[in-house]
Design a protein around this motif. Structure first.
Motif, PDB file in Angstrom:
ATOM      1  N   LYS A 163       0.837  -1.199  -0.072  1.00 52.40           N
ATOM      2  CA  LYS A 163      -0.032  -0.154  -0.266  1.00 52.40           C
ATOM      3  C   LYS A 163       0.811   1.234  -0.158  1.00 52.40           C
ATOM      4  O   LYS A 163       2.146   1.317   0.482  1.00 52.40           O
ATOM      5  N   LEU A 164       0.375   2.344  -0.359  1.00 54.26           N
ATOM      6  CA  LEU A 164       1.070   3.621  -0.351  1.00 54.26           C
ATOM      7  C   LEU A 164       1.797   3.924   0.943  1.00 54.26           C
ATOM      8  O   LEU A 164       2.864   4.268   1.073  1.00 54.26           O
ATOM      9  N   LYS A 165       0.947   3.753   2.083  1.00 54.50           N
ATOM     10  CA  LYS A 165       1.592   4.063   3.355  1.00 54.50           C
ATOM     11  C   LYS A 165       2.623   3.090   3.663  1.00 54.50           C
ATOM     12  O   LYS A 165       3.761   3.655   4.082  1.00 54.50           O
ATOM     13  N   GLN A 166       2.496   1.711   3.341  1.00 57.77           N
ATOM     14  CA  GLN A 166       3.735   0.760   3.472  1.00 57.77           C
ATOM     15  C   GLN A 166       5.110   1.397   2.530  1.00 57.77           C
ATOM     16  O   GLN A 166       6.175   1.324   3.017  1.00 57.77           O
ATOM     17  N   ILE A 178       4.507   9.876  -3.184  1.00 56.39           N
ATOM     18  CA  ILE A 178       4.467   8.397  -3.694  1.00 56.39           C
ATOM     19  C   ILE A 178       3.906   8.500  -5.278  1.00 56.39           C
ATOM     20  O   ILE A 178       4.619   7.970  -6.042  1.00 56.39           O
ATOM     21  N   MET A 179       2.575   8.765  -5.188  1.00 53.91           N
ATOM     22  CA  MET A 179       1.913   8.636  -6.603  1.00 53.91           C
ATOM     23  C   MET A 179       2.644   9.378  -7.738  1.00 53.91           C
ATOM     24  O   MET A 179       2.798   8.815  -8.740  1.00 53.91           O
ATOM     25  N   LYS A 197      -2.791  -1.827 -10.349  1.00 57.61           N
ATOM     26  CA  LYS A 197      -1.756  -2.708  -9.619  1.00 57.61           C
ATOM     27  C   LYS A 197      -0.496  -2.151 -10.371  1.00 57.61           C
ATOM     28  O   LYS A 197      -0.249  -1.944 -11.400  1.00 57.61           O
ATOM     29  N   ILE A 198       0.351  -2.330  -9.467  1.00 53.94           N
ATOM     30  CA  ILE A 198       1.852  -1.691 -10.063  1.00 53.94           C
ATOM     31  C   ILE A 198       2.741  -2.955 -10.324  1.00 53.94           C
ATOM     32  O   ILE A 198       2.931  -4.048  -9.752  1.00 53.94           O
ATOM     33  N   TYR A 199       3.241  -3.008 -11.823  1.00 51.00           N
ATOM     34  CA  TYR A 199       4.155  -4.092 -11.953  1.00 51.00           C
ATOM     35  C   TYR A 199       5.415  -3.518 -12.333  1.00 51.00           C
ATOM     36  O   TYR A 199       5.695  -2.818 -13.055  1.00 51.00           O
TER      37      TYR A 199
END
Length: 200
Positions: A163-166, A178-179, A197-199
Motif C-alpha cells: 500500500k502507499l503507506k507501506q 509516492i503517486m 496494480k503496479i508491475y
C-alpha cells in the motif's frame, strides 16, 4: 528471504507462537537477540534510530520470513528496532534451542549459511538505496530490492503488493509524493500500472 524452517518443525522443537499488536516492538536497538523469530502472519518493519539515519526504515519482513537471523550469531547488541507494522503472529524460539537444532541438522545449517551469504552479497544493493535523497530513486530502488530475490526477473513480472503507506514507511518518502513518483517511473517505462496494480 524465504522460509527455511517448517512451522511444525519449529513448534516440535520448542517454538511458541506469540501475538504482537500493530505498533508494538518485537525487539529494540541495544538489546541482544536471544530468540529466533519467524513470521506466521503479518508484516514487521526494521528501522534504525541511529544519529546518522534519522529513523530510516530499511526492510519489511512478511509471512514465512525470519527477523534479523544474522543477529543470532553476531554476539553484539542490535543496531536496529523491529516493529509490528500490522497485527502479527510470530513463532519465537530461544536461541539455545535454535542452536541445538542446527548443531544436529547439517542440511539446515547449510541453508542458513546460504541465506546469510545471499544477504551479504546483496548488501551493497541495499546500501545504495539508503544514500540517495531522490524520492523517485528511493521508490525505484525499493521495487528493485523487492524483486531481486525473485526467480522471474523479466520486465514488469513483479507485482508490488504494498500500500502507499507501506511504501512511504519503507522509503521514508512523504506519502503525498509516492503517486507522482510512481507516475513518473511509469512515464519513463520503468514500471506499468494495470487495474491500479503496479508491475515492476
Amino acid at each position: 528471504m524465504r522460509k527455511m524452517i517448517n512451522d511444525k518443525y519449529l513448534r516440535f522443537h520448542g517454538a511458541v507462537e506469540k501475538t504482537f499488536s500493530k505498533g508494538s516492538y518485537i525487539f529494540s536497538n541495544g538489546n541482544f537477540q536471544n530468540h529466533y523469530y519467524q513470521i506466521t502472519d503479518g508484516v514487521v518493519k526494521l528501522f534504525s534510530t541511529g544519529l546518522n539515519t534519522l529513523g530510516m526504515t530499511f526492510q519489511l519482513i512478511r509471512k514465512g520470513e525470519q527477523i534479523s537471523l544474522y543477529s543470532m550469531f553476531a554476539e553484539m547488541p542490535l543496531l536496529h528496532d523491529a516493529l509490528a507494522l500490522t497485527d502479527c503472529r510470530i513463532l519465537v524460539m530461544p536461541k539455545e534451542c535454535f542452536n541445538k537444532i542446527i548443531e544436529h541438522d547439517k542440511v539446515l545449517m547449510l541453508k542458513i549459511i546460504k541465506h546469510l551469504s545471499t544477504e551479504s552479497f546483496s548488501q551493497p544493493l541495499m546500501d545504495s538505496f539508503s544514500i540517495t535523497d531522490s524520492p523517485r530513486v528511493k521508490i525505484q530502488q525499493l521495487f528493485h530490492n523487492l524483486k531481486y530475490e525473485k526467480v522471474d526477473q523479466e520486465k514488469f513480472s513483479y507485482e508490488v503488493r504494498l500500500k502507499l503507506k507501506q511504501i512511504a514507511d519503507l522509503t521514508n518518502v512523504d506519502i503525498e509524493q509516492i503517486m507522482p513518483c510512481i507516475k513518473s517511473l511509469e512515464e519513463q517505462g520503468l514500471l506499468k500500472i494495470v487495474n491500479d496494480k503496479i508491475y515492476f
